[in-house]
Scaffold this motif. Structure first.
Motif, PDB file in Angstrom:
ATOM      1  N   ARG A  85       4.261   5.887  -5.704  1.00 22.37           N
ATOM      2  CA  ARG A  85       3.969   5.687  -4.280  1.00 22.37           C
ATOM      3  C   ARG A  85       2.675   6.394  -3.884  1.00 22.37           C
ATOM      4  O   ARG A  85       2.420   7.528  -4.307  1.00 22.37           O
ATOM      5  CB  ARG A  85       5.144   6.186  -3.429  1.00 22.37           C
ATOM      6  CG  ARG A  85       6.384   5.319  -3.608  1.00 22.37           C
ATOM      7  CD  ARG A  85       7.629   5.968  -3.040  1.00 22.37           C
ATOM      8  NE  ARG A  85       7.569   6.098  -1.585  1.00 22.37           N
ATOM      9  CZ  ARG A  85       7.856   5.121  -0.723  1.00 22.37           C
ATOM     10  NH1 ARG A  85       8.202   3.918  -1.175  1.00 22.37           N
ATOM     11  NH2 ARG A  85       7.811   5.325   0.565  1.00 22.37           N
ATOM     12  N   PHE A  86       1.899   5.699  -3.071  1.00 20.42           N
ATOM     13  CA  PHE A  86       0.643   6.231  -2.539  1.00 20.42           C
ATOM     14  C   PHE A  86       0.610   6.011  -1.031  1.00 20.42           C
ATOM     15  O   PHE A  86       1.325   5.155  -0.492  1.00 20.42           O
ATOM     16  CB  PHE A  86      -0.560   5.534  -3.190  1.00 20.42           C
ATOM     17  CG  PHE A  86      -0.734   5.834  -4.652  1.00 20.42           C
ATOM     18  CD1 PHE A  86      -1.548   6.880  -5.066  1.00 20.42           C
ATOM     19  CD2 PHE A  86      -0.089   5.073  -5.623  1.00 20.42           C
ATOM     20  CE1 PHE A  86      -1.719   7.161  -6.415  1.00 20.42           C
ATOM     21  CE2 PHE A  86      -0.253   5.343  -6.971  1.00 20.42           C
ATOM     22  CZ  PHE A  86      -1.062   6.388  -7.365  1.00 20.42           C
TER      23      PHE A  86
ATOM     24  N   THR B  32      -9.718   2.067  -4.397  1.00 17.29           N
ATOM     25  CA  THR B  32      -8.343   2.019  -3.925  1.00 17.29           C
ATOM     26  C   THR B  32      -8.288   1.795  -2.417  1.00 17.29           C
ATOM     27  O   THR B  32      -9.105   2.333  -1.671  1.00 17.29           O
ATOM     28  CB  THR B  32      -7.597   3.318  -4.243  1.00 17.29           C
ATOM     29  OG1 THR B  32      -8.139   4.401  -3.478  1.00 17.29           O
ATOM     30  CG2 THR B  32      -7.688   3.649  -5.725  1.00 17.29           C
ATOM     31  N   GLN B  33      -7.303   1.012  -1.987  1.00 12.48           N
ATOM     32  CA  GLN B  33      -7.045   0.887  -0.557  1.00 12.48           C
ATOM     33  C   GLN B  33      -6.310   2.117  -0.041  1.00 12.48           C
ATOM     34  O   GLN B  33      -6.471   2.527   1.101  1.00 12.48           O
ATOM     35  CB  GLN B  33      -6.228  -0.374  -0.277  1.00 12.48           C
ATOM     36  CG  GLN B  33      -5.970  -0.637   1.197  1.00 12.48           C
ATOM     37  CD  GLN B  33      -7.249  -0.838   1.986  1.00 12.48           C
ATOM     38  OE1 GLN B  33      -7.946  -1.821   1.812  1.00 12.48           O
ATOM     39  NE2 GLN B  33      -7.572   0.117   2.851  1.00 12.48           N
ATOM     40  N   PHE B  34      -5.487   2.721  -0.887  1.00 16.17           N
ATOM     41  CA  PHE B  34      -4.746   3.922  -0.495  1.00 16.17           C
ATOM     42  C   PHE B  34      -5.640   5.158  -0.564  1.00 16.17           C
ATOM     43  O   PHE B  34      -6.757   5.124  -1.104  1.00 16.17           O
ATOM     44  CB  PHE B  34      -3.505   4.096  -1.380  1.00 16.17           C
ATOM     45  CG  PHE B  34      -3.786   4.148  -2.853  1.00 16.17           C
ATOM     46  CD1 PHE B  34      -4.232   5.309  -3.471  1.00 16.17           C
ATOM     47  CD2 PHE B  34      -3.587   3.023  -3.654  1.00 16.17           C
ATOM     48  CE1 PHE B  34      -4.481   5.357  -4.834  1.00 16.17           C
ATOM     49  CE2 PHE B  34      -3.819   3.057  -5.025  1.00 16.17           C
ATOM     50  CZ  PHE B  34      -4.267   4.228  -5.611  1.00 16.17           C
TER      51      PHE B  34
ATOM     52  N   HIS C  95      -1.002  -0.790   8.999  1.00 12.90           N
ATOM     53  CA  HIS C  95      -0.057  -0.414   7.956  1.00 12.90           C
ATOM     54  C   HIS C  95      -0.272   1.065   7.675  1.00 12.90           C
ATOM     55  O   HIS C  95      -1.366   1.485   7.286  1.00 12.90           O
ATOM     56  CB  HIS C  95      -0.338  -1.249   6.701  1.00 12.90           C
ATOM     57  CG  HIS C  95       0.367  -0.766   5.484  1.00 12.90           C
ATOM     58  ND1 HIS C  95      -0.192  -0.886   4.230  1.00 12.90           N
ATOM     59  CD2 HIS C  95       1.568  -0.175   5.302  1.00 12.90           C
ATOM     60  CE1 HIS C  95       0.649  -0.389   3.326  1.00 12.90           C
ATOM     61  NE2 HIS C  95       1.706   0.058   3.949  1.00 12.90           N
ATOM     62  N   MET C  96       0.762   1.866   7.899  1.00  8.37           N
ATOM     63  CA  MET C  96       0.618   3.309   7.767  1.00  8.37           C
ATOM     64  C   MET C  96       1.856   3.877   7.085  1.00  8.37           C
ATOM     65  O   MET C  96       2.968   3.733   7.611  1.00  8.37           O
ATOM     66  CB  MET C  96       0.439   3.950   9.150  1.00  8.37           C
ATOM     67  CG  MET C  96       0.208   5.445   9.142  1.00  8.37           C
ATOM     68  SD  MET C  96       0.012   6.110  10.827  1.00  8.37           S
ATOM     69  CE  MET C  96      -1.392   5.183  11.402  1.00  8.37           C
ATOM     70  N   GLY C  97       1.677   4.452   5.914  1.00  5.71           N
ATOM     71  CA  GLY C  97       2.797   5.058   5.226  1.00  5.71           C
ATOM     72  C   GLY C  97       2.699   4.909   3.716  1.00  5.71           C
ATOM     73  O   GLY C  97       1.659   4.542   3.164  1.00  5.71           O
ATOM     74  N   TRP C  98       3.820   5.193   3.054  1.00  3.03           N
ATOM     75  CA  TRP C  98       3.873   5.244   1.594  1.00  3.03           C
ATOM     76  C   TRP C  98       4.359   3.914   1.035  1.00  3.03           C
ATOM     77  O   TRP C  98       5.364   3.373   1.487  1.00  3.03           O
ATOM     78  CB  TRP C  98       4.815   6.354   1.142  1.00  3.03           C
ATOM     79  CG  TRP C  98       4.327   7.716   1.493  1.00  3.03           C
ATOM     80  CD1 TRP C  98       4.435   8.342   2.702  1.00  3.03           C
ATOM     81  CD2 TRP C  98       3.642   8.624   0.636  1.00  3.03           C
ATOM     82  NE1 TRP C  98       3.868   9.586   2.645  1.00  3.03           N
ATOM     83  CE2 TRP C  98       3.366   9.788   1.393  1.00  3.03           C
ATOM     84  CE3 TRP C  98       3.237   8.582  -0.693  1.00  3.03           C
ATOM     85  CZ2 TRP C  98       2.709  10.893   0.860  1.00  3.03           C
ATOM     86  CZ3 TRP C  98       2.580   9.679  -1.230  1.00  3.03           C
ATOM     87  CH2 TRP C  98       2.329  10.820  -0.459  1.00  3.03           C
ATOM     88  N   ASN C  99       3.652   3.381   0.059  1.00  2.50           N
ATOM     89  CA  ASN C  99       4.035   2.153  -0.628  1.00  2.50           C
ATOM     90  C   ASN C  99       3.970   2.358  -2.133  1.00  2.50           C
ATOM     91  O   ASN C  99       3.076   3.069  -2.627  1.00  2.50           O
ATOM     92  CB  ASN C  99       3.093   0.997  -0.274  1.00  2.50           C
ATOM     93  CG  ASN C  99       3.517   0.253   0.967  1.00  2.50           C
ATOM     94  OD1 ASN C  99       3.750   0.852   2.012  1.00  2.50           O
ATOM     95  ND2 ASN C  99       3.611  -1.062   0.864  1.00  2.50           N
ATOM     96  N   SER C 100       4.876   1.710  -2.847  1.00  2.00           N
ATOM     97  CA  SER C 100       4.798   1.733  -4.308  1.00  2.00           C
ATOM     98  C   SER C 100       3.705   0.780  -4.771  1.00  2.00           C
ATOM     99  O   SER C 100       3.492  -0.281  -4.181  1.00  2.00           O
ATOM    100  CB  SER C 100       6.144   1.349  -4.925  1.00  2.00           C
ATOM    101  OG  SER C 100       6.518   0.047  -4.540  1.00  2.00           O
TER     102      SER C 100
END
Length: 216
Positions: A152-153, A191-193, A129-134
């Motif tokens: 978003r992070f 944090t996971q992000f 999973h690579m990218g920006w998520n809210s």
């Protein structure tokens, strides 16, 4: 601001984290600590991590950071974990055929695997999973100060901590399954992000960390 120790156990490029801390806390002493002695006197600990969990656990333990982290938690020193730095605080990871972690949090770390549902275009969601998520803030916390809910992070990971039945959940997101974007307990926030890669919102979280007294 005092001294902030970024624990360097050989897993990942830590300079982006240190640079982000320098930006939000220019008066702080940011140290890339390779030994517990170099982290001595730190008012805050940051536990980063990139790579395979077995190598991360081995490097962390061999560097002598496990008792350092345990002592910091007992002393109510604010601690921030990032990405694999969050995952090594869990009970167990499915990565590398199964690895026991530090068991600070009781949750497991699971592989996204082939069970991810189809995306909108009919293709399976990609791993990593690579990218920006809210991120939904599931409870109030000082590290969310000044950050709007559903901000978003940036994420990069193939393994995740489940959001369901997670008493320590502080933020959640979805990537085929609901997952923990952040967990928190007492003086620990993880944090996971990657806040250091999450533009101004991530910098705000780091700014909150360097002013946090370790109390929720």
């Amino acid at each position: 601001m005092g001294k902030i120790a970024v624990l360097d156990y050989g897993m990942g490029n830590l300079h982006s984290v240190a640079s982000a801390l320098d930006k939000v806390a220019p008066q702080a002493e940011v140290v890339l600590a390779q030994t517990p002695e170099q982290a001595e006197g730190a008012e805050r600990l940051l536990v980063p991590g990139v790579g395979a969990i077995r190598d991360c656990m081995t490097g962390f333990v061999e560097a002598g950071f496990a008792p350092l982290l345990e002592d910091a938690i007992a002393a109510e020193t604010p601690v921030l974990g990032i990405c694999v730095g969050m995952q090594i605080m869990m009970r167990h990871s499915e990565e590398n055929n199964g690895v026991d972690c530090l068991d600070i949090f009781p949750q497991p770390v699971k592989f996204f695997g082939k069970a991810l549902p189809l995306a909108a275009m009919g293709e399976r969601l990609k791993v990593p999973h690579m990218g920006w998520n809210s991120v939904r803030q599931t409870r109030e916390h000082p590290l969310w100060a000044g950050i709007a809910d559903n901000s978003r992070f940036y994420f990069v990971h193939s393994y995740y901590v489940p959001a369901e039945d997670n008493a320590d959940l502080a933020g959640s997101t979805d990537y085929g399954v609901p997952l923990a974007a952040a967990v928190a307990r007492e003086n620990i926030f993880a944090t996971q992000f990657h806040p250091e890669k999450s533009a101004e919102t991530g910098l705000q979280l780091l700014k909150n960390f360097v002013s946090w007294n370790g109390r929720a």
